[in-house]
Write a protein that holds these residues in place. Structure first.
Motif, short mmCIF file in Angstrom:
data_model
loop_
_atom_site.label_atom_id
_atom_site.label_comp_id
_atom_site.label_asym_id
_atom_site.label_seq_id
_atom_site.Cartn_x
_atom_site.Cartn_y
_atom_site.Cartn_z
N GLY A 94 0.72 -0.99 -0.28
CA GLY A 94 -0.04 -0.21 -0.12
C GLY A 94 0.69 1.47 0.35
O GLY A 94 2.13 1.53 0.16
N VAL A 95 0.40 2.63 -0.01
CA VAL A 95 1.15 3.62 -0.57
C VAL A 95 0.49 4.83 0.49
O VAL A 95 -0.47 5.19 0.58
CB VAL A 95 1.24 4.35 -2.11
N PHE A 96 1.71 5.59 1.29
CA PHE A 96 1.21 6.89 2.58
C PHE A 96 1.90 7.58 1.21
O PHE A 96 2.52 8.41 0.61
CB PHE A 96 2.24 6.25 3.08
N ILE A 97 1.20 8.54 1.07
CA ILE A 97 0.98 10.18 0.23
C ILE A 97 1.08 11.11 0.91
O ILE A 97 -0.11 11.28 1.50
CB ILE A 97 0.68 9.67 -0.54
N PHE A 98 1.60 11.34 1.25
CA PHE A 98 2.35 13.16 2.04
C PHE A 98 3.21 14.23 1.47
O PHE A 98 4.09 13.47 1.00
CB PHE A 98 2.14 12.87 3.26
N ASN A 99 2.95 15.66 1.96
CA ASN A 99 3.44 16.56 1.54
C ASN A 99 4.18 16.95 2.69
O ASN A 99 3.54 16.93 3.75
CB ASN A 99 2.80 17.51 0.77
N TYR A 100 5.69 17.75 2.29
CA TYR A 100 5.86 18.20 3.55
C TYR A 100 6.36 19.71 2.94
O TYR A 100 6.77 19.86 2.53
CB TYR A 100 7.42 17.99 4.69
N MET A 101 7.00 20.43 4.28
CA MET A 101 7.36 22.42 4.11
C MET A 101 8.46 22.50 4.15
O MET A 101 9.04 22.33 5.31
CB MET A 101 5.62 22.65 4.60
N GLN A 102 8.41 23.60 3.40
CA GLN A 102 10.12 23.95 3.30
C GLN A 102 10.16 24.41 4.52
O GLN A 102 11.18 24.62 5.72
CB GLN A 102 10.79 24.87 2.05
N TRP A 103 8.99 25.35 5.02
CA TRP A 103 9.46 26.86 5.99
C TRP A 103 9.68 25.94 8.02
O TRP A 103 9.96 26.31 8.67
CB TRP A 103 8.28 27.53 6.64
N ILE A 104 8.80 24.61 7.89
CA ILE A 104 9.06 23.24 9.77
C ILE A 104 10.47 23.02 8.95
O ILE A 104 11.45 23.19 9.70
CB ILE A 104 8.42 22.07 9.00
N ALA A 105 10.69 22.80 7.49
CA ALA A 105 12.53 22.21 7.54
C ALA A 105 13.44 23.28 7.95
O ALA A 105 14.25 22.56 8.59
CB ALA A 105 12.81 21.83 5.72
N ASP A 106 13.36 23.89 7.44
CA ASP A 106 13.70 25.63 7.58
C ASP A 106 14.39 25.70 9.41
O ASP A 106 14.61 26.24 10.00
CB ASP A 106 13.88 26.73 7.03
N GLN A 107 12.50 25.55 10.38
CA GLN A 107 13.41 25.54 11.28
C GLN A 107 12.94 24.76 12.30
O GLN A 107 13.06 24.98 13.80
CB GLN A 107 11.32 26.70 12.06
N TYR A 108 12.96 23.45 11.74
CA TYR A 108 13.58 22.02 13.08
C TYR A 108 14.77 20.98 12.26
O TYR A 108 14.22 21.32 10.77
CB TYR A 108 12.12 21.32 13.11
N ASP A 109 16.20 20.95 13.25
CA ASP A 109 16.39 20.57 12.66
C ASP A 109 16.00 19.03 11.92
O ASP A 109 16.75 18.58 11.09
CB ASP A 109 17.99 20.69 14.10
N ASP A 110 14.90 18.38 13.34
CA ASP A 110 14.79 16.74 12.87
C ASP A 110 14.07 17.04 11.63
O ASP A 110 13.48 15.55 11.30
CB ASP A 110 13.71 16.86 14.63
N TYR A 111 13.36 17.69 11.15
CA TYR A 111 12.13 17.95 10.11
C TYR A 111 12.67 18.58 8.93
O TYR A 111 12.63 18.52 8.07
CB TYR A 111 11.48 19.64 10.38
N SER A 112 14.94 18.84 9.12
CA SER A 112 15.22 19.56 7.80
C SER A 112 15.40 18.25 5.98
O SER A 112 15.17 17.21 6.57
CB SER A 112 16.48 19.73 8.34
N TYR A 113 15.03 18.96 5.40
CA TYR A 113 15.46 17.75 4.09
C TYR A 113 16.14 16.34 4.07
O TYR A 113 15.66 15.44 4.09
CB TYR A 113 15.35 18.38 2.98
N ASP A 114 17.75 16.46 5.01
CA ASP A 114 18.66 15.94 5.15
C ASP A 114 18.00 15.29 6.47
O ASP A 114 17.90 13.75 5.97
CB ASP A 114 19.82 16.11 5.23
N SER A 115 18.10 15.33 7.17
CA SER A 115 16.91 14.87 8.76
C SER A 115 15.74 13.36 8.03
O SER A 115 15.78 12.30 8.40
CB SER A 115 16.38 15.37 9.43
N VAL A 116 15.04 14.03 7.63
CA VAL A 116 13.96 13.59 6.86
C VAL A 116 14.54 12.08 6.01
O VAL A 116 14.17 11.30 6.09
CB VAL A 116 13.01 13.77 5.83
N ASP A 117 15.03 12.52 5.05
CA ASP A 117 15.67 11.40 4.02
C ASP A 117 16.89 10.47 4.50
O ASP A 117 16.46 9.42 4.60
CB ASP A 117 16.77 12.44 3.09
N LYS A 118 16.93 11.07 5.77
CA LYS A 118 17.84 10.11 6.48
C LYS A 118 16.69 8.84 7.50
O LYS A 118 16.91 8.06 7.38
CB LYS A 118 18.88 10.61 7.94
#
Length: 228
Positions: free
Chosen positions: A164-188
Motif C-alpha cells: 500500500g502507499v502513503f502519500i503526503f507533503n511536507y513544507m520547507q518552512w518546517i524544514a528550515d525551523q526544526y533540525d529533525d524536520y530538515s530535508y536531510d533528516s527526513v531523507d535519513k
C-alpha cells in the motif's frame, strides 16, 4: 480600497500566524484547539489562501493507487479538502481521521467518508485502526511537530496493507525551523525505514504547499516488515 475579500484574507493570515506560533511553542493541545475553533473559517478561505498541493496528491493517487474502490484513509483530513478532490477523481471508499472535532464535523457534511476516527495520532498504535487496513493513506499539509510528527510516520505506515502507499507533503518552512524536520533528516528517516523493510520511497518530488511555500511530495510504499 480594500474589499471584504481582502479583509478576510488578512484575517486568515493573522489567524494562521497564531497557529504557527503555537506550533513553534510545541503546544499540541492549543494547535488542535485552533483547528477546532477555526474550522469553518479555514474551510471557507482554503482555496483563496493559495493552498496548491492537492492536485499533485491526486495525481500520485492516480499513478500509484489507481483502483477507484481502493480503501483510503484521509489522515488529518481536516474539513475534507483532499477527500473532496479524490471523490471528484472517482475514489469512493474513504475514511477520515482527525484530532479536531470541528474539522471532522464539517468533513461529515460533505458525505464522502464512510468512517470517522477522532483521535490524536502519536507513536502508539491507533486503537480504532487495525494493522493492514488500507490500500492507501494520504496526509495533506500536516507533517510538522504537534500534528503529525516524525514518530507518527510508523503509526500511519502500519495501517497500510503490504505494498500500500502513503502519500503526503511536507513544507520547507518546517524544514528550515526544526533540525529533525530538515530535508536531510527526513531523507535519513526514509533510509532507515527502507533498511528496516518498513517501506520504500517510490517518489519524492518538489511540490508547493501554497503558491509561495515550497516543499516536497513523497510517496512511500509499505514493505513486509512488522512494525513493533
Amino acid at each position: 480600497m480594500a474589499t471584504i475579500a481582502d479583509d478576510r484574507m488578512s484575517e486568515f493570515f493573522e489567524k494562521r500566524t497564531i497557529l504557527h506560533d503555537r506550533i513553534r511553542a510545541g503546544k499540541q493541545a492549543e494547535v488542535i484547539d485552533w483547528y477546532h475553533k477555526e474550522a469553518v473559517f479555514y474551510d471557507e478561505q482554503f482555496e483563496r489562501a493559495g493552498f496548491s498541493y492537492i492536485p499533485d496528491m491526486v495525481a500520485m493517487f492516480q499513478k500509484y493507487s489507481p483502483k477507484k474502490d481502493s480503501k483510503i484513509l484521509d489522515a488529518f483530513a481536516g474539513t475534507g479538502k483532499v477527500g473532496m478532490a479524490l471523490t471528484k477523481a472517482g475514489y469512493e471508499n474513504m475514511d477520515a481521521l482527525d484530532g479536531a472535532v470541528g474539522m471532522l464535523a464539517l468533513a461529515k457534511k460533505k458525505k464522502i467518508y464512510t468512517k470517522f476516527i477522532h483521535t490524536v495520532v502519536k507513536k502508539e498504535k491507533v486503537a480504532d485502526v487495525a494493522d493492514g487496513t488500507y490500500d492507501a493513506v494520504c496526509m495533506g499539509g500536516s507533517f510538522f511537530p504537534t500534528h503529525a510528527g516524525l514518530d507518527t510516520l510508523p503509526t500511519l505506515l502500519r495501517m497500510l496493507k503490504p505494498d500500500g502507499v502513503f502519500i503526503f507533503n511536507y513544507m520547507q518552512w518546517i524544514a528550515d525551523q526544526y533540525d529533525d524536520y530538515s530535508y536531510d533528516s527526513v531523507d535519513k528517516r526514509f533510509a532507515k525505514f527502507e533498511n528496516e523493510g518498513i517501506c520504500k520511497v517510490l517518489e519524492k518530488n518538489p511540490c508547493f504547499h501554497r503558491t509561495d511555500e515550497p516543499g516536497y511530495l513523497a510517496v512511500l510504499q509499505r514493505g513486509r516488515a512488522v512494525i513493533a
